[in-house]
Write a protein that holds these residues in place. Structure first.
Motif, mmCIF file in Angstrom:
data_model
loop_
_atom_site.group_PDB
_atom_site.id
_atom_site.type_symbol
_atom_site.label_atom_id
_atom_site.label_comp_id
_atom_site.label_asym_id
_atom_site.label_seq_id
_atom_site.Cartn_x
_atom_site.Cartn_y
_atom_site.Cartn_z
ATOM 1 N N ILE A 78 0.827 -1.207 0.000
ATOM 2 C CA ILE A 78 0.000 0.000 0.000
ATOM 3 C C ILE A 78 0.866 1.263 0.000
ATOM 4 N N THR A 79 2.117 1.148 0.460
ATOM 5 C CA THR A 79 3.080 2.240 0.377
ATOM 6 C C THR A 79 4.420 1.639 -0.017
ATOM 7 N N THR A 80 5.457 2.467 -0.076
ATOM 8 C CA THR A 80 6.763 1.924 -0.440
ATOM 9 C C THR A 80 7.407 1.160 0.708
ATOM 10 N N ASN A 81 6.799 1.193 1.886
ATOM 11 C CA ASN A 81 7.371 0.411 2.975
ATOM 12 C C ASN A 81 6.325 -0.274 3.828
ATOM 13 N N LYS A 82 5.166 -0.537 3.242
ATOM 14 C CA LYS A 82 4.163 -1.283 4.001
ATOM 15 C C LYS A 82 3.309 -2.094 3.052
ATOM 16 N N GLY A 83 3.122 -3.344 3.422
ATOM 17 C CA GLY A 83 2.252 -4.199 2.631
ATOM 18 C C GLY A 83 1.689 -5.313 3.492
ATOM 19 N N TRP A 84 0.831 -6.116 2.883
ATOM 20 C CA TRP A 84 0.248 -7.246 3.602
ATOM 21 C C TRP A 84 0.773 -8.553 3.010
ATOM 22 N N ILE A 85 0.881 -9.556 3.874
ATOM 23 C CA ILE A 85 1.291 -10.894 3.449
ATOM 24 C C ILE A 85 0.346 -11.897 4.112
ATOM 25 N N VAL A 86 -0.149 -12.826 3.313
ATOM 26 C CA VAL A 86 -0.962 -13.920 3.840
ATOM 27 C C VAL A 86 -0.224 -15.231 3.593
ATOM 28 N N THR A 87 0.031 -15.963 4.646
ATOM 29 C CA THR A 87 0.571 -17.315 4.508
ATOM 30 C C THR A 87 -0.451 -18.283 5.079
ATOM 31 N N ASN A 88 -0.127 -19.549 5.069
ATOM 32 C CA ASN A 88 -1.053 -20.530 5.638
ATOM 33 C C ASN A 88 -1.259 -20.300 7.133
ATOM 34 N N GLN A 89 -0.285 -19.640 7.764
ATOM 35 C CA GLN A 89 -0.371 -19.483 9.219
ATOM 36 C C GLN A 89 -0.710 -18.063 9.663
ATOM 37 N N ARG A 90 -0.351 -17.054 8.877
ATOM 38 C CA ARG A 90 -0.484 -15.688 9.374
ATOM 39 C C ARG A 90 -0.984 -14.719 8.306
ATOM 40 N N PHE A 91 -1.588 -13.645 8.822
ATOM 41 C CA PHE A 91 -2.067 -12.545 7.987
ATOM 42 C C PHE A 91 -1.516 -11.288 8.648
ATOM 43 N N VAL A 92 -0.525 -10.627 7.980
ATOM 44 C CA VAL A 92 0.226 -9.588 8.674
ATOM 45 C C VAL A 92 0.455 -8.372 7.792
ATOM 46 N N TRP A 93 0.675 -7.221 8.470
ATOM 47 C CA TRP A 93 1.321 -6.078 7.836
ATOM 48 C C TRP A 93 2.828 -6.296 7.995
ATOM 49 N N SER A 94 3.574 -5.790 7.025
ATOM 50 C CA SER A 94 5.010 -5.974 7.071
ATOM 51 C C SER A 94 5.684 -4.836 6.331
ATOM 52 N N ASP A 95 6.934 -4.520 6.732
ATOM 53 C CA ASP A 95 7.681 -3.595 5.891
ATOM 54 C C ASP A 95 8.303 -4.378 4.737
ATOM 55 N N ILE A 96 8.973 -3.709 3.855
ATOM 56 C CA ILE A 96 9.373 -4.309 2.590
ATOM 57 C C ILE A 96 10.338 -5.476 2.764
ATOM 58 N N SER A 97 11.140 -5.441 3.814
ATOM 59 C CA SER A 97 12.110 -6.523 4.014
ATOM 60 C C SER A 97 11.529 -7.693 4.791
ATOM 61 N N GLY A 98 10.301 -7.533 5.288
ATOM 62 C CA GLY A 98 9.691 -8.594 6.081
ATOM 63 C C GLY A 98 9.822 -8.384 7.570
ATOM 64 N N ALA A 99 10.349 -7.233 7.975
ATOM 65 C CA ALA A 99 10.468 -6.929 9.404
ATOM 66 C C ALA A 99 9.220 -6.183 9.874
ATOM 67 N N ASN A 100 9.158 -5.952 11.178
ATOM 68 C CA ASN A 100 8.052 -5.188 11.787
ATOM 69 C C ASN A 100 6.697 -5.739 11.396
ATOM 70 N N GLN A 101 6.529 -7.032 11.537
ATOM 71 C CA GLN A 101 5.262 -7.645 11.139
ATOM 72 C C GLN A 101 4.242 -7.508 12.260
ATOM 73 N N GLN A 102 3.028 -7.138 11.879
ATOM 74 C CA GLN A 102 1.935 -7.010 12.849
ATOM 75 C C GLN A 102 0.737 -7.769 12.314
ATOM 76 N N ILE A 162 -2.845 -8.787 11.301
ATOM 77 C CA ILE A 162 -4.095 -8.140 10.907
ATOM 78 C C ILE A 162 -5.212 -9.013 11.464
ATOM 79 N N PRO A 163 -6.032 -8.474 12.332
ATOM 80 C CA PRO A 163 -7.041 -9.332 12.964
ATOM 81 C C PRO A 163 -8.089 -9.814 11.967
ATOM 82 N N LEU A 164 -8.573 -11.011 12.204
ATOM 83 C CA LEU A 164 -9.641 -11.610 11.403
ATOM 84 C C LEU A 164 -10.822 -11.938 12.312
#
Lengths: 409, 285
Positions: free
Chosen positions: A75-99, A101-103
């Motif tokens: 959504i920005t140059t340093n924030k995006g979402w990632i969905v894996t089989n285990q997690r749904f998170v916000w993340s910075d571009i390198s994969g750090a600072n993951q938070q 996303i509640p479901l």
């Protein structure tokens, strides 16, 4: 002594015979006899039973075991979402600072087919489940949030039961241009000779969905509420809509050879302004080449801007283009070769990628410089056996010229 | 002693001559062999895609991928030129690499299909039967031109449609039955592809001329050829099934540095060529 010499000579001749047979055997083995199975052939019988009974239609799409990365985007140059089989998170571009996303309660990341956000508040997830009491297997649940996941509401796609009666399909493609206008294209089951889909459009942020026309079951790309594009690969056709998907027209591109002489594969266009964009077309045939078309009128018309010769390129592969700015692009071919294209196609320079890029798919880019892409590679530890696939999420911060691994939750 | 000396020298010379002959022989080009009428059972994974890869790519995938067989589109009124592309030379070369084939003909589709771009079967039963006959003859010719001869197996592609329309369903069954009858009368083995529920495959067990083999599409990521939705597991039980179990969508598979977008299949059924049965019943390894 003479007798000993005779015996030695006999042993010598025998030894020569053995060596000769050994060499002959090696040569025969090296003659290129194909590796074929020596397994027994099972005899066949054409008898069939004559008591029909019906089966049941499953309610969910099963989980491919190797698809750990289910969906992602920026959504920005340093924030995006990632969905894996285990997690749904916000993340910075390198994969750090993951938070996380509640479901909603009872919904897990493994149930998400695709997710999409236009900002950190407005997002949608298409689940693998159907709506309750759905009459049609394509009536997937679509959840929407306007507060970053704190609260979710559900809606169904509501296709007609007569239009899609097969078991759940494969890929689902989602595209939102803002908080209210979005599309979901559901690929329906067919042979690889066809590409069929059901396209749904929302104009109220996902509260309701209306079925519109779909020329294929392939990815879709919209520039605004009305202008969008897709492709039908078996038909070798590029389609455009200028009314939000109500109607679609095949788009003829100038100087594009007929599909009978060179098979085209259309990458969906990348826009770097509200009216300007780039459209790569990969042509396989006797002289493979990638053509670049540009537009200055929001995709109403396209002009051939340049090309890259691509010897050995196979048909059906997707070329990715990262538009760093109006005249400088990074191009990644299906065979993993990378090119720096300057002057909007006037000059081309091959780059040496810092990581292998064969198997690249699903590219997402922000501001022409920052991006994520998945790269899948498979191998078999033994001939036709013990095969596995590894999918990595790569990121770039220089417009695709170099890539690094992203930490996946 | 002189005799033995001569004998030993003679043996040495003969051995050397043998080695030289073998070396020269192995260097001579050998004509690639077409599959001809060869039909065997395969019990392994395979793939199908629109279009044919190059023979070098096929060699890479033979060495590096889990796939033993390849589906190819040989013709049909609804087959795009993009999805065809095989030649007799390609088939022979790929056959020699070790591959077996699922030759598939994309004929007319159900008259009640929702896809307006399809050429459809006539709603008149007599005309539908005639169309099926013509399609089967055309498929035989197309197969022969590629190096598959009388006795081979040819599959018909019958896409999903509104099976709630009983007259449409009846027409599809007439078409399939006549396709099968024509092929079998001409000495071929007849297979049919369809969606597990959407093509009403189950019906075909009870038509006048049931297919010898069925290729069932249900993208459930389960390789088992039995237990698919809407198809009775008591039908086609003698190595007569294929299952298209996965669609790559827009994500390519990469083996040996070569990437394709494919559909994945598992078989316990008949293929054109040598087959590669691993002896495992009902599913792929």
């Amino acid at each position: 002594m003479k007798r000993l010499n005779i015996m030695q000579k006999q042993r010598c001749c025998g030894f020569i015979q053995i060596i000769s047979m050994l060499i002959a055997t090696i040569l025969l083995a090296a003659c290129g006899v194909p590796e074929t199975s020596q397994r027994p052939i099972v005899s066949n019988n054409t008898n069939t039973n004559t008591s029909p009974t019906s089966g049941t239609v499953p309610t969910t799409i099963p989980q491919p075991p190797e698809a750990q990365i289910r969906s992602f985007g920026l959504i920005t140059t340093n924030k995006g979402w990632i969905v894996t089989n285990q997690r749904f998170v916000w993340s910075d571009i390198s994969g750090a600072n993951q938070q996380n996303i509640p479901l909603p309660s009872g919904v897990t990341p493994s149930q998400i087919n695709k997710a999409a956000f236009v900002d950190d508040q407005h997002g949608w997830v298409v689940l693998t489940e159907r709506e309750v009491n759905a009459a049609n297997p394509a009536d997937f649940k679509v959840l929407r949030t306007t507060d970053g996941g704190s609260h979710w509401q559900s809606a169904g796609l509501n296709p007609s039961s007569t239009e899609y009666i097969d078991s759940p399909s494969g890929d689902v493609y989602v595209d939102f241009v803002d908080a209210t206008n979005g599309w979901i294209n559901v690929r329906t089951q067919s042979s690889s000779a066809f590409s069929n889909g059901l396209l749904f459009r929302t104009r109220d942020g996902g509260a309701s969905w209306a079925k519109v026309v779909s020329p294929s079951g392939e990815p879709i790309k919209f520039l605004n509420a009305n202008d969008g594009w897709t492709r039908n690969t078996p038909q070798a056709t590029f389609y455009a809509t200028h009314d939000g998907g109500t109607t679609w027209q095949p788009m003829a591109l100038p100087s594009l050879p007929s599909a009978q002489t060179a098979t085209p594969f259309f990458t969906l266009p990348t826009f770097y302004s509200p009216t300007e964009g780039v459209l790569p077309v990969t042509l396989a045939g006797e002289q493979p080449v990638v053509l670049f078309y540009t537009t200055k009128d929001a995709g109403q018309t396209w002009t051939l801007a340049g090309q890259i010769s691509a010897p050995g390129l196979e048909a059906g592969g997707e070329t990715f283009v990262i538009v760093r700015n109006a005249t400088n692009w990074t191009v990644i071919l299906p065979n993993g070769k990378v090119y720096n294209v300057v002057g909007a196609g006037a000059h081309v320079q091959e780059l040496r990628p810092n990581v292998p890029l064969v198997g690249l798919s699903k590219l997402r880019v922000q501001a022409g410089m920052v991006g994520w892409a998945t790269r899948s590679t498979s191998n078999c530890a033994q001939f036709k056996a013990q095969c596995s696939t590894t999918t990595a999420l790569l990121h770039t911060t220089d417009g695709g010229q170099t890539w690094a691994a992203t930490h996946v939750p | 002693m002189l005799v033995r000396k001569i004998k030993c020298s003679g043996q040495w010379s003969a051995a050397l001559l043998l080695i030289i002959c073998l070396f020269i022989g192995s260097s001579l080009p050998v004509d690639a062999a077409s599959p001809g009428s060869s039909v065997n059972v395969s019990g392994d994974k395979w793939f199908d895609k629109c279009g044919v890869p190059s023979t070098s790519a096929m060699q890479t995938w033979w060495s590096s991928s889990p796939y033993w067989n390849v589906g190819i589109y040989i013709g049909g009124i609804n087959a795009s030129s993009t999805c065809q592309g095989a030649t007799s030379t390609w088939v022979s070369t790929v056959n020699d690499q070790g591959w077996s084939f699922i030759p598939t003909y994309v004929g007319r589709q159900a008259p009640c299909t929702t896809n307006s771009s399809y050429a459809t079967i006539s709603t008149d039963s007599g005309t539908a039967a005639s169309q099926a006959y013509s399609a089967a003859k055309d498929a035989e010719s197309a197969a022969n031109n590629l190096g598959f001869s009388q006795g081979t197996v040819i599959y018909l592609d019958m896409e999903g449609y509104n099976t709630g329309n009983s007259s449409c369903r009846s027409i599809v069954n007439i078409y399939v039955s006549n396709w099968v009858a024509t092929l079998k009368a001409d000495g071929y083995r007849a297979g049919v592809y369809g969606s597990s529920c959407g093509s009403a495959i189950n019906d075909w067990a009870g038509i006048a001329h049931p297919p010898d083999d069925v290729w069932i599409a249900e993208w459930n990521d389960n390789t088992n050829v039995y237990g698919v939705s809407c198809v009775n597991s008591g039908y086609w039980i003698y190595s007569q099934r294929h299952h298209q179990y996965h669609n790559d969508g827009s994500t390519a598979e990469s083996y040996g540095g070569v990437s394709f977008i494919v559909d994945r299949d598992c078989t316990e059924g008949h293929v054109a060529g040598r087959g590669n049965n691993d002896g495992t019943a009902n599913s792929c390894p």
